[in-house]
Design an enzyme around this catalytic site. Sequence first.
Site, PDB file in Angstrom:
ATOM      1  N   LYS A 199       0.840  -1.205   0.000  1.00  0.00           N
ATOM      2  CA  LYS A 199       0.000   0.000   0.000  1.00  0.00           C
ATOM      3  C   LYS A 199       0.874   1.253   0.000  1.00  0.00           C
ATOM      4  CE  LYS A 199      -3.619   2.471   2.361  1.00  0.00           C
ATOM      5  NZ  LYS A 199      -4.605   2.573   3.418  1.00  0.00           N
ATOM      6  N   GLU A 205      10.556  -4.936   4.408  1.00  0.00           N
ATOM      7  CA  GLU A 205      10.597  -6.358   4.022  1.00  0.00           C
ATOM      8  C   GLU A 205      10.288  -6.516   2.536  1.00  0.00           C
ATOM      9  OE1 GLU A 205       8.965  -5.079   6.610  1.00  0.00           O
ATOM     10  OE2 GLU A 205       8.898  -6.471   8.308  1.00  0.00           O
ATOM     11  N   GLY A 258      -4.908  -1.921   4.585  1.00  0.00           N
ATOM     12  CA  GLY A 258      -4.080  -3.056   4.146  1.00  0.00           C
ATOM     13  C   GLY A 258      -4.750  -4.398   4.369  1.00  0.00           C
ATOM     14  N   ARG A 259      -5.270  -4.636   5.588  1.00  0.00           N
ATOM     15  CA  ARG A 259      -5.837  -5.961   5.877  1.00  0.00           C
ATOM     16  C   ARG A 259      -7.224  -6.147   5.267  1.00  0.00           C
ATOM     17  NH1 ARG A 259      -4.908  -2.884  10.086  1.00  0.00           N
ATOM     18  NH2 ARG A 259      -6.582  -2.063  11.402  1.00  0.00           N
ATOM     19  N   GLU A 344      -5.096  -7.169  14.462  1.00  0.00           N
ATOM     20  CA  GLU A 344      -4.579  -5.852  14.080  1.00  0.00           C
ATOM     21  C   GLU A 344      -5.703  -4.806  14.129  1.00  0.00           C
ATOM     22  OE1 GLU A 344      -0.962  -4.915  11.297  1.00  0.00           O
ATOM     23  OE2 GLU A 344      -2.761  -4.815  10.061  1.00  0.00           O
ATOM     24  N   HIS A 375      -5.441 -33.879  16.692  1.00  0.00           N
ATOM     25  CA  HIS A 375      -4.376 -34.758  17.172  1.00  0.00           C
ATOM     26  C   HIS A 375      -3.212 -33.967  17.752  1.00  0.00           C
ATOM     27  CE1 HIS A 375      -6.368 -38.229  15.357  1.00  0.00           C
ATOM     28  NE2 HIS A 375      -6.749 -37.349  14.450  1.00  0.00           N
ATOM     29  N   LYS A 485       9.141  -1.084  14.510  1.00  0.00           N
ATOM     30  CA  LYS A 485       9.757  -0.646  13.242  1.00  0.00           C
ATOM     31  C   LYS A 485      10.726   0.503  13.504  1.00  0.00           C
ATOM     32  CE  LYS A 485       5.654  -1.418  10.355  1.00  0.00           C
ATOM     33  NZ  LYS A 485       4.671  -0.773   9.482  1.00  0.00           N
TER      34      LYS A 485
HETATM   35  O1  F6P Z   1       3.046  -3.143   9.791  1.00  0.00           O
HETATM   36  C1  F6P Z   1       1.695  -3.413   9.595  1.00  0.00           C
HETATM   37  C2  F6P Z   1       1.245  -3.076   8.203  1.00  0.00           C
HETATM   38  O2  F6P Z   1       1.165  -1.694   8.049  1.00  0.00           O
HETATM   39  C3  F6P Z   1      -0.078  -3.749   7.872  1.00  0.00           C
HETATM   40  O3  F6P Z   1      -1.162  -3.055   8.350  1.00  0.00           O
HETATM   41  C4  F6P Z   1       0.000  -3.827   6.395  1.00  0.00           C
HETATM   42  O4  F6P Z   1      -0.929  -4.725   5.840  1.00  0.00           O
HETATM   43  C5  F6P Z   1       1.444  -4.270   6.227  1.00  0.00           C
HETATM   44  O5  F6P Z   1       2.144  -3.572   7.229  1.00  0.00           O
HETATM   45  C6  F6P Z   1       2.054  -4.016   4.884  1.00  0.00           C
HETATM   46  O6  F6P Z   1       2.032  -2.650   4.554  1.00  0.00           O
HETATM   47  P1  F6P Z   1       2.221  -2.210   3.054  1.00  0.00           P
HETATM   48  O7  F6P Z   1       1.095  -2.775   2.255  1.00  0.00           O
HETATM   49  O8  F6P Z   1       2.198  -0.710   3.066  1.00  0.00           O
HETATM   50  O9  F6P Z   1       3.537  -2.738   2.574  1.00  0.00           O
END
Ligand code: F6P
Length: 512
Positions: A199, A205, A258-259, A344, A375, A485
């Site tokens: 987003k 990452e 995002g979610r 979240e 199990h 972060k």
């Molecule tokens: O760190 C949490 C978060 O902001 C989530 O809410 C989001 O889905 C994820 O990181 C990834 O963010 P982005 O889509 O901006 O890379």
Amino acid sequence: MSDAREQAWHRLSLHPKHTLAQLFKTHPGRLEAMTARLELDSADAESEAGGILFDWSKTHLTPELIADFEALAKAAEFDEMRGRLFAGEIVNPTEGRAAEHSALRGVGRDASVEEADALRERMRLMVEAIHSGELGEVRHLIHIGIGGSALGPAVVVDALARDLALVDVHVVSNVDGVALEAAFAKCDPAHTWIAVASKTFTTIETMTNAASALRWLEQNGVADPTGRVIALTAAPSKAVEWGVDETRILPFAESVGGRYSLWSSIGFPIAVATGWEDFAALLAGAAAVDAHFRDTAGRANLPLLAAFADLYYARIRGAQTRACFAYDERLRLLPSYLQQLEMESNGKSVTAEGEPVSGPTAPVTWGGVGTDAQHAVFQLLHQGTHLIPVDFIASIAPGDDLDQAHHRILLMNCFAQGAALMAGKPSDDPARAYAGNRPSTTILVDDLDAATLGALIAFHEHRTFANAVLMGINPFDQFGVELGKEIANKIEQGGATFDPSTEALLKLAGLE
Ligand code: F6P
């Protein structure tokens, strides 16, 4: 908290705590009263989607409790908040944003629906270009994203396209290079495209993985690696800065969290793997739930009723976790998806007004897949000391073509677990006794197809929203993820000092 709300919570706490067995005994019509079916085919005349059955009869909800929860909903101005959600008004006050995921499915503010339609058409053309061979022979797509930019595509691709994918899709989220290497090992670089899903287009990452994917393409003879990237983002200018050509950027609106974003261009790998028709059916299934949630009052509103059960256990009975077991291998990633959605969104300690909350908020969401979990962890569900409300999710139609015994055993076990949790079994030997009276909800779909899956996910989105409104919290921000972060950034920059434990760990790993 308003007086009316406080009184509603107080009244809820006063209800007698009957056992499930007593509830069935004293109310012969309980099963019918506590079971509901959601039909999906009304959303789209062309679709043959069936429905979803929700059975809350094995929870401790009673008509009297539900009536008091309805009073709580009134005191919490649930109808007004829901109206604001669908009208595209600001429902995320700390960030000054609307939450317009339903507009992506055609249900929401007209201008937002129109904008989403136009962006979806742009995405459809890109999907078509891949399937038609216009972009060369695309055999593999590595989708790089994290959190909401990965979990949605991962759960849907895994559910709907496991052995039938039109293009082989790999979702990579972890910055641990082991994850990306595993995807590389399964892809032919000459025929691989990369979707970078973020987003913000700044997440460390994702950007680290994306850069490594480009290096991998280059090292394997691809002349223009950035030319193989499709960006899925609400920050197109950032993607341009990073080097992606504008024609290969699929944007989505800032008002989509995002979610809640799998319905936007973040769902690109879903359409690439399953085909456009399935992606459209996924959206149509979700839209049917949107219409139901928007237009249904009180207890007949299924996500709201689910929230009543959630809150009863979290706030009145003190349950600290909620478990979800999918008796369907195709839904094995659903518990992780729901974990992010619920934890979240509703893992908060202050109200939307910034006041301390008056009771527990989201329980820890966890779960797994049946029958495997039986199990492994069900011992604790049956005989442990925690009260854990459980959701069982299953499909009447099988997902396999093998001997019918497989599906029969799967479903029999699913229903047996709910029965056992409720009934328990006395024994003279305490180690062999089951207390019973342990609650569960069964969610049974006719057939797990794209529309049903879309409906199931949208049901959980609205359930999460309903929980938040009744608790008075804002489900659409997530400031709790920022501090870690920030500290990681400080470590990266060097020069900062930390507590003795962290200092020692950094030293050990050669990171000081
Ligand atoms: O760190 C949490 C978060 O902001 C989530 O809410 C989001 O889905 C994820 O990181 C990834 O963010 P982005 O889509 O901006 O890379």
